[in-house]
Motif scaffolding. Structure first.
Motif, mmCIF file in Angstrom:
data_model
loop_
_atom_site.group_PDB
_atom_site.id
_atom_site.type_symbol
_atom_site.label_atom_id
_atom_site.label_comp_id
_atom_site.label_asym_id
_atom_site.label_seq_id
_atom_site.Cartn_x
_atom_site.Cartn_y
_atom_site.Cartn_z
ATOM 1 N N ARG A 188 125.898 80.954 39.659
ATOM 2 C CA ARG A 188 126.230 82.160 38.887
ATOM 3 C C ARG A 188 125.311 82.204 37.676
ATOM 4 O O ARG A 188 124.741 81.194 37.264
ATOM 5 C CB ARG A 188 127.694 82.124 38.442
ATOM 6 N N LYS A 189 125.219 83.403 37.081
ATOM 7 C CA LYS A 189 124.541 83.510 35.801
ATOM 8 C C LYS A 189 125.491 82.914 34.765
ATOM 9 O O LYS A 189 126.715 83.081 34.870
ATOM 10 C CB LYS A 189 124.252 84.979 35.473
ATOM 11 N N PRO A 190 124.954 82.162 33.781
ATOM 12 C CA PRO A 190 125.844 81.527 32.801
ATOM 13 C C PRO A 190 126.828 82.547 32.215
ATOM 14 O O PRO A 190 126.430 83.653 31.847
ATOM 15 C CB PRO A 190 124.881 81.017 31.727
ATOM 16 N N GLY A 191 128.099 82.197 32.202
ATOM 17 C CA GLY A 191 129.124 83.069 31.636
ATOM 18 C C GLY A 191 129.740 84.025 32.640
ATOM 19 O O GLY A 191 130.789 84.620 32.380
ATOM 20 N N ALA A 192 129.100 84.202 33.799
ATOM 21 C CA ALA A 192 129.625 85.123 34.819
ATOM 22 C C ALA A 192 130.810 84.480 35.547
ATOM 23 O O ALA A 192 130.997 83.278 35.470
ATOM 24 C CB ALA A 192 128.520 85.472 35.808
ATOM 25 N N PRO A 193 131.623 85.304 36.258
ATOM 26 C CA PRO A 193 132.720 84.714 37.051
ATOM 27 C C PRO A 193 132.155 83.823 38.154
ATOM 28 O O PRO A 193 130.972 83.924 38.489
ATOM 29 C CB PRO A 193 133.426 85.935 37.663
ATOM 30 N N LEU A 194 133.028 82.992 38.736
ATOM 31 C CA LEU A 194 132.590 82.082 39.797
ATOM 32 C C LEU A 194 132.000 82.863 40.963
ATOM 33 O O LEU A 194 132.512 83.915 41.343
ATOM 34 C CB LEU A 194 133.772 81.259 40.311
ATOM 35 N N GLY A 195 130.917 82.347 41.527
ATOM 36 C CA GLY A 195 130.289 82.976 42.687
ATOM 37 C C GLY A 195 130.962 82.540 43.982
ATOM 38 O O GLY A 195 131.847 81.687 43.984
ATOM 39 N N THR A 196 130.527 83.141 45.096
ATOM 40 C CA THR A 196 131.033 82.743 46.410
ATOM 41 C C THR A 196 130.447 81.379 46.764
ATOM 42 O O THR A 196 129.268 81.135 46.547
ATOM 43 C CB THR A 196 130.607 83.774 47.466
ATOM 44 N N ARG A 197 131.295 80.510 47.332
ATOM 45 C CA ARG A 197 130.836 79.147 47.589
ATOM 46 C C ARG A 197 130.557 78.900 49.053
ATOM 47 O O ARG A 197 131.110 79.564 49.935
ATOM 48 C CB ARG A 197 131.894 78.152 47.120
ATOM 49 N N CYS A 198 129.687 77.929 49.302
ATOM 50 C CA CYS A 198 129.504 77.393 50.642
ATOM 51 C C CYS A 198 129.947 75.942 50.600
ATOM 52 O O CYS A 198 129.796 75.269 49.585
ATOM 53 C CB CYS A 198 128.048 77.475 51.077
ATOM 54 N N GLU A 199 130.518 75.483 51.707
ATOM 55 C CA GLU A 199 130.996 74.112 51.754
ATOM 56 C C GLU A 199 130.089 73.312 52.678
ATOM 57 O O GLU A 199 129.912 73.664 53.837
ATOM 58 C CB GLU A 199 132.440 74.094 52.272
ATOM 59 N N ILE A 200 129.515 72.236 52.157
ATOM 60 C CA ILE A 200 128.649 71.377 52.973
ATOM 61 C C ILE A 200 129.483 70.170 53.392
ATOM 62 O O ILE A 200 129.995 69.432 52.557
ATOM 63 C CB ILE A 200 127.409 70.925 52.190
ATOM 64 N N LYS A 201 129.622 70.013 54.706
ATOM 65 C CA LYS A 201 130.559 69.036 55.274
ATOM 66 C C LYS A 201 129.976 67.643 55.362
ATOM 67 O O LYS A 201 128.797 67.469 55.704
ATOM 68 C CB LYS A 201 130.938 69.475 56.702
ATOM 69 N N ASN A 202 130.841 66.650 55.104
ATOM 70 C CA ASN A 202 130.564 65.264 55.498
ATOM 71 C C ASN A 202 129.206 64.714 55.109
ATOM 72 O O ASN A 202 128.467 64.237 55.957
ATOM 73 C CB ASN A 202 130.694 65.149 57.017
#
Ligand code: ADP
Ligand code: MG
Length: 492
Positions: free
Chosen positions: A218-232
């Motif tokens: 995210r840009k500093p101060g912006a709301p949380l962005g969409t995440r990706c999960e990297i497994k294992n």
């Protein structure tokens, strides 16, 4: 909490459109140290012949009933207490349903809405002695699945159920981490605490500690962005590489006007990149519901209190004590408390001796020797009492620090004690001022020209005289005495 955690300026990544902040949350699966599985009496030892440690419960035979292993529950509670977390006296086991060849029951027994451990904290030890608190969201108990072996036969996949049913603790962090370095510090600290507690051996190569990394930018101060999960991801180094790659990928995608799809990705350590595994649309629907074969888990507050009273001194407390009682720097204390064995070794060396000198010897000389030999502290060729003896010989001026390095080398090679080597090789320091003065006089007489130059203002020659006297005494002149006497004599 997430919004409060600020990235260091140095942690920001520069893109075409300005600075970006990485946001990370880690889900760690830690295998519980226990001889038996979570719901069966089958053994858990690593490396056994395939399918030799499998009960009917683990194999998912119809009609078999799980029975909770109290020791695993105790280990989870101990871990929760070690993470300064809330212990939930009432928790519930749920079935997480999915179909996979190495999951014979067709569901995993896990905990969902009511985990055994709630919110806690881990303090990161960062460079320059900085520390930062990271929130733990929860810890829950669950069963491990079996293992599919794809490389044993050209056309078939085999299944090994030894791991099926082994107890895992899933430890979930808040999205409080801000860089690959912080993620590494988190994993190291978590592993250190688990090892102190004896609840997980922390061995990432054997899969006792596995990590899913959630990454967004995210840009500093912006709301949380969409995440990706990297497994294992199975090493701290790979976690770092996966984060760096994934953050760059997301930043480039966003800067090109694209959108991040929430998805599960795999890290390919050979190529150093992450790849899509399944998107949110194809995400599993686990149809969680309370396992009808298991009653809710009700813990007795007094039992929890007894476990709490039995906890060992943990790394943070030990570090604070080392800094206070031994006057060690944050860095030295941090290094020494990383492993319980190292901390104990150090305390034995320092006992009744100069603690700072003891710390230097453990951190520089001993760690150096162990690294070169590829040995752990438990395999150290020099025992803690033996190193303590050497430190004592330096403190009481029997030998100089310089000679001590040679003595240490001889200790590593021969296994003999410090005092014995000093006597045998005649390394006792010369502290007799008369003897040192005699050498100085002799050297000054031989190098009268240099004495004149020195007295004429060429101060640099001082080192030359020190070197000559040291050479003449086989390095055994007490350095402080030599300096003082030499200054006096050269002054004339
Ligand atoms: P799920 O149940 O889908 O795994 P959770 O809410 O349990 O989702 O979150 C899983 C992990 O993802 C946690 O460690 C959390 O801190 C982290 N996380 C949540 N939102 C974000 C985000 N926007 N960026 C990075 N990590 C996140
Ligand atoms: Mg999750």
């Amino acid at each position: 909490m997430a919004e409060a955690a600020q990235a260091n300026d140095t942690d920001l990544i520069q893109g075409r459109t300005g600075a970006w902040e990485i946001v990370l949350g880690l889900e760690v699966h830690a295998q519980v140290v226990s001889k038996a599985k979570l719901f069966s009496g089958a053994a858990t030892a690593f490396g056994a012949e395939p399918n030799t440690q499998v009960s009917f419960v683990d194999a998912g035979f119809p009609g078999m009933l799980p029975v909770i292993n109290e020791y695993c529950v105790e280990q989870a509670v101990r871990t929760g207490l070690g993470l300064d977390a809330e212990i939930n006296l009432h928790s519930v086991f749920d079935r997480k349903n999915y179909f996979y060849a190495d999951l014979p029951a067709g569901y995993q027994i896990s905990q969902y809405l009511q985990p055994i451990v709630g919110k806690g904290t881990i303090t990161l030890d960062l460079p320059g002695g900085r520390t930062r608190a990271v929130g733990i969201t929860r810890l829950h108990l669950e069963q491990d699945a079996g293992k599919s072996l794809h490389d044993q036969h050209p056309t078939k996949t085999y299944v090994d159920l030894n791991r099926a049913g082994v107890a895992l603790m899933e430890i979930v962090s808040e999205p409080d981490l801000r860089s690959a370095e912080e993620a590494g510090a988190y994993l190291k600290k978590l592993r250190s605490i688990l090892r102190y507690l004896g609840t997980c051996d922390g061995n990432m190569e054997e899969g006792s500690l596995r990590c899913d990394v959630n990454v967004s930018v995210r840009k500093p101060g912006a709301p949380l962005g969409t995440r990706c999960e990297i497994k294992n991801v199975n090493s701290i180094r790979f976690v770092g590489q996966a984060i760096e790659y994934e953050a760059r990928r997301q930043i480039e995608l966003l800067e090109d006007g694209g959108e991040i799809r929430q998805e599960t990705r795999l890290f390919d350590s050979g190529r150093g990149e992450t790849r899509s595994m399944r998107s949110k649309e194809h995400a599993h629907d686990y149809r969680y519901f309370p396992d009808p074969d298991l009653l809710p888990l009700e813990l007795d507050a007094a039992w929890v209190a007894r476990i709490k009273a039995s906890l060992p001194e943990l790394p943070d407390a030990k570090k604070a004590r080392f800094m206070k009682d031994f006057d060690l720097s944050t860095y030295d204390a941090g290094v020494l408390v990383g492993e319980q064995e190292t901390a104990d070794f150090y305390e034995t060396v320092a006992s009744g001796r100069d603690p700072k000198l003891a710390a230097n010897w453990v951190i520089s000389e001993l760690f150096g020797a162990l690294n070169r030999a590829g040995k752990t502290i438990a395999e150290s060729p020099v025992s803690a009492p033996a190193l303590g003896e050497l430190v004592g010989l330096i403190s009481d001026n029997t030998i100089s620090g310089r000679i001590a390095k040679d003595v240490f080398q001889a200790m590593v090679e021969t296994g003999k004690g410090a005092a014995a080597i000093v006597e045998e090789k005649g390394l006792r320091q010369v502290t007799d001022t008369g003897a040192i003065e005699a050498e100085i006089d002799r050297i000054m007489a031989t190098h009268a020209d240099k004495v004149a130059e020195y007295r004429g203002g060429k101060d640099k020659l001082f080192g030359f005289f020190v070197g000559q006297v040291m050479k003449a005494t086989g390095g055994k002149a007490n350095p402080a005495m030599l300096n003082e006497l030499l200054k006096k004599k050269l002054a004339g």
